[in-house]
Design a protein around this motif. Structure first.
Motif, PDB file in Angstrom:
ATOM      1  N   LEU A 249       3.158  -3.398  -0.799  1.00 14.50           N
ATOM      2  CA  LEU A 249       2.960  -2.145  -0.068  1.00 14.50           C
ATOM      3  C   LEU A 249       1.540  -1.607  -0.259  1.00 14.50           C
ATOM      4  N   ILE A 250       0.933  -1.156   0.829  1.00 16.61           N
ATOM      5  CA  ILE A 250      -0.382  -0.526   0.773  1.00 16.61           C
ATOM      6  C   ILE A 250      -0.141   0.971   0.605  1.00 16.61           C
ATOM      7  N   PHE A 251      -0.364   1.468  -0.600  1.00 18.55           N
ATOM      8  CA  PHE A 251      -0.012   2.856  -0.879  1.00 18.55           C
ATOM      9  C   PHE A 251      -1.204   3.804  -0.801  1.00 18.55           C
ATOM     10  N   ARG A 252      -2.403   3.251  -0.654  1.00 13.96           N
ATOM     11  CA  ARG A 252      -3.584   4.097  -0.490  1.00 13.96           C
ATOM     12  C   ARG A 252      -4.628   3.355   0.336  1.00 13.96           C
ATOM     13  N   VAL A 253      -5.182   4.057   1.319  1.00 14.20           N
ATOM     14  CA  VAL A 253      -6.323   3.539   2.076  1.00 14.20           C
ATOM     15  C   VAL A 253      -7.469   4.511   1.841  1.00 14.20           C
ATOM     16  N   ARG A 254      -8.507   4.048   1.179  1.00  9.81           N
ATOM     17  CA  ARG A 254      -9.623   4.914   0.781  1.00  9.81           C
ATOM     18  C   ARG A 254     -10.824   4.628   1.664  1.00  9.81           C
ATOM     19  N   LYS A 255     -11.336   5.678   2.315  1.00 11.78           N
ATOM     20  CA  LYS A 255     -12.496   5.532   3.191  1.00 11.78           C
ATOM     21  C   LYS A 255     -13.500   6.624   2.874  1.00 11.78           C
ATOM     22  N   THR A 256     -14.697   6.229   2.434  1.00 10.19           N
ATOM     23  CA  THR A 256     -15.806   7.161   2.252  1.00 10.19           C
ATOM     24  C   THR A 256     -17.059   6.496   2.806  1.00 10.19           C
ATOM     25  N   ASP A 257     -18.173   7.185   2.730  1.00 12.23           N
ATOM     26  CA  ASP A 257     -19.436   6.589   3.184  1.00 12.23           C
ATOM     27  C   ASP A 257     -19.858   5.427   2.303  1.00 12.23           C
ATOM     28  N   GLU A 258     -19.413   5.452   1.039  1.00 12.41           N
ATOM     29  CA  GLU A 258     -19.846   4.435   0.083  1.00 12.41           C
ATOM     30  C   GLU A 258     -18.878   3.267  -0.054  1.00 12.41           C
ATOM     31  N   LEU A 259     -17.605   3.488   0.202  1.00 10.72           N
ATOM     32  CA  LEU A 259     -16.632   2.419  -0.045  1.00 10.72           C
ATOM     33  C   LEU A 259     -15.442   2.518   0.893  1.00 10.72           C
ATOM     34  N   HIS A 260     -14.742   1.415   0.981  1.00 10.63           N
ATOM     35  CA  HIS A 260     -13.532   1.322   1.803  1.00 10.63           C
ATOM     36  C   HIS A 260     -12.639   0.259   1.167  1.00 10.63           C
ATOM     37  N   TYR A 261     -11.463   0.674   0.712  1.00  6.88           N
ATOM     38  CA  TYR A 261     -10.580  -0.295   0.083  1.00  6.88           C
ATOM     39  C   TYR A 261      -9.121   0.027   0.376  1.00  6.88           C
ATOM     40  N   LEU A 262      -8.288  -0.999   0.180  1.00  5.16           N
ATOM     41  CA  LEU A 262      -6.846  -0.876   0.257  1.00  5.16           C
ATOM     42  C   LEU A 262      -6.294  -0.992  -1.153  1.00  5.16           C
ATOM     43  N   ALA A 263      -5.375  -0.117  -1.535  1.00  3.76           N
ATOM     44  CA  ALA A 263      -4.698  -0.207  -2.829  1.00  3.76           C
ATOM     45  C   ALA A 263      -3.294  -0.744  -2.583  1.00  3.76           C
ATOM     46  N   ILE A 264      -2.997  -1.892  -3.192  1.00  7.61           N
ATOM     47  CA  ILE A 264      -1.753  -2.616  -2.918  1.00  7.61           C
ATOM     48  C   ILE A 264      -0.921  -2.687  -4.197  1.00  7.61           C
ATOM     49  N   ALA A 265       0.352  -2.334  -4.102  1.00  8.07           N
ATOM     50  CA  ALA A 265       1.252  -2.384  -5.254  1.00  8.07           C
ATOM     51  C   ALA A 265       1.601  -3.827  -5.584  1.00  8.07           C
ATOM     52  N   VAL A 266       1.396  -4.205  -6.860  1.00 11.25           N
ATOM     53  CA  VAL A 266       1.757  -5.539  -7.339  1.00 11.25           C
ATOM     54  C   VAL A 266       2.339  -5.403  -8.744  1.00 11.25           C
ATOM     55  N   GLU A 267       2.847  -6.487  -9.265  1.00 11.21           N
ATOM     56  CA  GLU A 267       3.430  -6.428 -10.603  1.00 11.21           C
ATOM     57  C   GLU A 267       2.350  -6.132 -11.641  1.00 11.21           C
ATOM     58  N   GLY A 268       2.535  -5.059 -12.398  1.00 12.97           N
ATOM     59  CA  GLY A 268       1.615  -4.720 -13.474  1.00 12.97           C
ATOM     60  C   GLY A 268       0.524  -3.749 -13.108  1.00 12.97           C
ATOM     61  N   GLY A 269       0.393  -3.385 -11.820  1.00 12.05           N
ATOM     62  CA  GLY A 269      -0.668  -2.461 -11.452  1.00 12.05           C
ATOM     63  C   GLY A 269      -1.034  -2.556  -9.991  1.00 12.05           C
ATOM     64  N   THR A 270      -2.340  -2.431  -9.724  1.00 13.60           N
ATOM     65  CA  THR A 270      -2.825  -2.327  -8.356  1.00 13.60           C
ATOM     66  C   THR A 270      -3.805  -3.449  -8.033  1.00 13.60           C
ATOM     67  N   LEU A 271      -3.628  -4.042  -6.857  1.00 13.44           N
ATOM     68  CA  LEU A 271      -4.616  -4.974  -6.317  1.00 13.44           C
ATOM     69  C   LEU A 271      -5.464  -4.201  -5.324  1.00 13.44           C
ATOM     70  N   TYR A 272      -6.759  -4.122  -5.595  1.00 11.49           N
ATOM     71  CA  TYR A 272      -7.688  -3.427  -4.720  1.00 11.49           C
ATOM     72  C   TYR A 272      -8.370  -4.453  -3.815  1.00 11.49           C
ATOM     73  N   CYS A 273      -8.321  -4.212  -2.515  1.00  8.92           N
ATOM     74  CA  CYS A 273      -8.844  -5.167  -1.537  1.00  8.92           C
ATOM     75  C   CYS A 273      -9.918  -4.501  -0.688  1.00  8.92           C
ATOM     76  N   GLU A 274     -11.092  -5.145  -0.607  1.00  3.88           N
ATOM     77  CA  GLU A 274     -12.205  -4.600   0.171  1.00  3.88           C
ATOM     78  C   GLU A 274     -12.457  -5.351   1.469  1.00  3.88           C
ATOM     79  N   ASP A 275     -11.675  -6.389   1.744  1.00  5.37           N
ATOM     80  CA  ASP A 275     -11.943  -7.189   2.946  1.00  5.37           C
ATOM     81  C   ASP A 275     -10.649  -7.806   3.450  1.00  5.37           C
ATOM     82  N   CYS A 276     -10.231  -7.426   4.649  1.00  5.82           N
ATOM     83  CA  CYS A 276      -9.060  -8.012   5.294  1.00  5.82           C
ATOM     84  C   CYS A 276      -9.426  -8.288   6.742  1.00  5.82           C
TER      85      CYS A 276
END
Length: 321
Positions: A249-276
């Motif tokens: 599940l993508i539980f956060r989509v972060r967009k600012t002038d400096e960064l853009h990432y997806l926060a994905i729920a995985v076992e043990g924490g979060t997988l942060y993805c900057e390119d899809c």
């Protein structure tokens, strides 16, 4: 004369070095390759290749680096007893096979080897002529980084062999058998066949898997809203606990002038993805919404674990029959 079989970066760089030192050489491959001077010959098959090399009746050194042909017993025996030598990048007989740098990332290895061994019918099983150990720098993160260092180290050893052979300091008949009881083998990988993400894996394992198929490859595979997508530039962080139902599940989509990432729920924490990207290379980062989910079907995971085999059309998964 020195005969180089293949057209990868190692061959090109080695050819440039030989040309600069005015050492006679020829390069052979199935596709046109930019080689300095009149030293390249396009060859479609091993029958033609054998004739061309055997026409050189002087002292010969034959080196293969990513050669595009499959060498059968008849071809190899034509060059006995000296034979043909192959450049390989692992401590043989460990880590035989292909797609070396992706396996290094998956297995969290940084110890590397440059090895030149005689080609025999069984892949990567021939006796070793020369070897040199090295360490991949800590800055190596993606396959692209590993490949740069890999090419540098293999070229260094191949250049050393060529220069010492010209001086008469190398006896090509003096090789050492590999300790085959230590052998490990990992098959070749191809992104569109093997790169499917299993969202039930731990976050650490998913990060390693995505890295293993990052640049210069297309990226790890999964689906979003039923479409095939590629993930790159991902890192895992132990910062939360999620139930298995939340994995992917993508539980956060972060967009600012400096960064853009997806926060994905995985076992043990979060997988942060900057390119899809989609399968055509178009970015999906602005289309993906919070609450969307990445999923991979069971049949894709099953097919991804099948062995890849080399065919005339390229790599394919091995048949069940």
């Amino acid at each position: 004369m020195i005969h180089l079989l293949g057209n990868n970066q190692i061959v090109i760089n080695l050819a440039n070095t030989l040309f600069e030192r005015q050492i006679p050489f020829k390069v052979y491959s199935t596709i046109e390759t930019e080689i300095i001077g009149n030293n390249f010959i396009k060859v479609d098959n091993t029958i033609e290749l054998k004739k061309l090399i055997l026409a050189d009746t002087n002292k010969r050194l034959i080196i293969s680096a990513g050669a595009p042909w499959i060498f059968n017993d008849e071809f190899l025996s034509a060059f006995d007893p000296i034979g043909i030598f192959n450049i390989h990048g692992t401590p043989l007989p460990q880590d035989k096979g292909g797609t070396i740098v992706s396996w290094l990332i998956l297995n969290k290895k940084r110890l590397g080897n440059s090895i030149i061994h005689k080609i025999v019918r069984e892949p990567d099983a021939g006796p070793v002529l020369m070897s040199k150990e090295f360490i991949y720098p800590a800055s190596c993160h993606f396959p692209f980084d590993y490949l740069i260092e890999y090419n540098i180290q293999q070229e260094i050893l191949a250049t050393e062999l060529c220069l010492e052979w010209i001086k008469g300091n190398v006896d090509l008949s003096k090789t050492s058998e590999q300790p085959h009881y230590l052998s490990t083998y990992w098959p070749r990988l191809k992104t569109n066949l093997n790169a499917w993400i299993n969202w039930s894996w731990t976050g650490n394992d998913i990060e390693l898997f995505v890295r293993a198929f990052d640049e210069p490859y297309l990226g790890a595979l999964t689906t979003w809203r039923g479409k095939q997508v590629h993930l790159k530039k991902c890192f895992f962080q132990h910062d939360a606990h999620f139930h298995p139902f939340q994995f992917g599940l993508i539980f956060r989509v972060r967009k600012t002038d400096e960064l853009h990432y997806l926060a994905i729920a995985v076992e043990g924490g979060t997988l942060y993805c900057e390119d899809c990207k989609d399968e055509y290379g178009n970015s999906l980062m602005r289309q993906i919404k919070e609450g969307d989910r990445f999923q991979t079907k069971e049949n894709k995971l099953f097919e991804a674990q099948k062995r890849t085999v080399k065919t005339k059309q390229g790599l394919s998964v091995q048949s069940d029959f």
